[in-house]
Scaffold this active site. Sequence first.
Site, PDB file in Angstrom:
ATOM      1  CG  ASP A 140      53.269  41.631  30.434  1.00 27.58           C
ATOM      2  OD1 ASP A 140      53.779  42.340  31.184  1.00 27.58           O
ATOM      3  OD2 ASP A 140      52.956  40.449  30.567  1.00 27.58           O
TER       4      ASP A 140
ATOM      5  CB  CYS B  17      24.738  34.246  26.003  1.00 22.39           C
ATOM      6  SG  CYS B  17      26.263  34.953  25.172  1.00 22.39           S
TER       7      CYS B  17
ATOM      8  CG  ASP C 264      46.011  40.597  31.658  1.00 24.54           C
ATOM      9  OD1 ASP C 264      46.484  39.618  31.103  1.00 24.54           O
ATOM     10  OD2 ASP C 264      46.573  41.082  32.600  1.00 24.54           O
TER      11      ASP C 264
ATOM     12  CB  CYS D 180      24.496  32.160  22.606  1.00 26.24           C
ATOM     13  SG  CYS D 180      25.548  31.268  24.045  1.00 26.24           S
TER      14      CYS D 180
ATOM     15  N   GLY E   1      52.185  40.156  39.959  1.00 27.20           N
ATOM     16  CA  GLY E   1      52.855  39.240  40.949  1.00 27.20           C
ATOM     17  C   GLY E   1      51.891  38.438  41.755  1.00 27.20           C
TER      18      GLY E   1
ATOM     19  CG  HIS F  94      29.915  31.695  25.311  1.00 30.48           C
ATOM     20  ND1 HIS F  94      28.644  32.030  25.370  1.00 30.48           N
ATOM     21  CD2 HIS F  94      30.172  31.032  26.527  1.00 30.48           C
ATOM     22  CE1 HIS F  94      27.993  31.822  26.633  1.00 30.48           C
ATOM     23  NE2 HIS F  94      29.234  31.285  27.142  1.00 30.48           N
TER      24      HIS F  94
ATOM     25  CB  CYS G  72      28.070  35.652  22.220  1.00 30.01           C
ATOM     26  SG  CYS G  72      27.659  33.769  22.383  1.00 30.01           S
TER      27      CYS G  72
ATOM     28  N   GLY H  52      57.418  41.670  29.093  1.00 27.27           N
ATOM     29  CA  GLY H  52      58.518  40.385  29.231  1.00 27.27           C
ATOM     30  C   GLY H  52      58.825  40.311  30.602  1.00 27.27           C
ATOM     31  N   GLY H  53      58.335  41.203  31.381  1.00 26.05           N
ATOM     32  CA  GLY H  53      58.967  40.893  32.753  1.00 26.05           C
ATOM     33  C   GLY H  53      58.342  39.559  33.271  1.00 26.05           C
TER      34      GLY H  53
END
Length: 381
Positions: free
Chosen positions: A92, A313, A275, A318, A225, A344, A315, A94-95
């Site tokens: 990203d 799940c 994200d 779990c 935004g 998880h 993962c 920095g904006g």
Amino acid sequence: MEAKYTLIKTCGRAKRGRFETVHGTIETPVFMNVGTAGAIKGAVSSIDLHQIGCQVELCNTYHLHVRPGDDIVWRLGGLGKFMNWDRPILTDSGGFQVFSLSALRGKIQEEGVTFHSHIDGRQIFMGPEESMQIQSHLGSTIAMAFDECPPSLAEREYIENSVARTTRWLDRSLAEINRLNKQEGTLNPDQLLFGINQGGILEDIRIEHAKQISDRDLPGYAVGGLAVGETHEQMYHILEEVVPYLPQNKPTYLMGVGTPSNIIESVDRGIDFFDCVLPARNGRHGHVYTNAGKLNLWNAKYQLDDRPISEECGCPTCRNFSRAYIRHLLKAKEMLGMRLCVIHNLYFYNHMMEEIRQALDEDRFPEYKRMRLEGFKENGE
């Protein structure tokens, strides 16, 4: 190498794509895990991210510039080597800190923005050129153009001026990254630049800005935004109006969004990249995601619950630990409890994206969307 985006299949506006980059291929739609300062908060390493199916890690230009310093990262071979991460990285610009650190910055000017470091108070100047130089030092796969994220409910005149400046900053960002990619010693001479659409919730400004940045023929575009104060319905409306004016044959990235429902709804409106800090942030507070909505493991009803967070799940959390044990860890303020919840949640998000891609591949995305959104209502998000 030249990046290549292949549109594999569509379902209405939903897109199933593949984005080939110098650091690896990204299957889309994709969720990018947020490692702001080069790590996921919650004691989660790059090794963990491999195990839970992360394709892209997102890091932040401002935060890494402040600490440890992008020059240090450059001297150590770039973010990939620094974090031991061999897959794509998006930085990203920095904006967003122009918005989120408003209490620590000076007046926004044509040249850029002056900040006071949130760590030691020292003065930092960042404009398009500085942002591109820092991102070049970091050696990320995808760099984001420097922009201003105006408050979504700001006055029209403010947003008009802000968006016009963001367009000028995009042109300066593009010129600088092209210069840096040709410069000797550049870590990633194939570094890509995505432009960012802004305009608050004013659809006419958003649409005109989308047309303007699309003319730059960049390798990808973001919608920024949003999720900064407007309602979910307003966000979805803006996506419905704006995404058709961004190139369908390029990846489209919705910045900072969101809940599982937000992501599924936004995929349906043509978004490829996502994200959000929510899965890690909620995990650190013992809030975990399931197909039946979000659970709060602090609740007393889990004290004797020997089931995993989700029996569906796969993962590492779990597969190995119970709700009762994780609740005990949280109550005892053991770091392991937070770590298990974050792992998880990140797995849940990445696995959900796999399900979305499979549903698009198999022409059943509308049914998948209905099933998942209905399930999330049971415990809320």
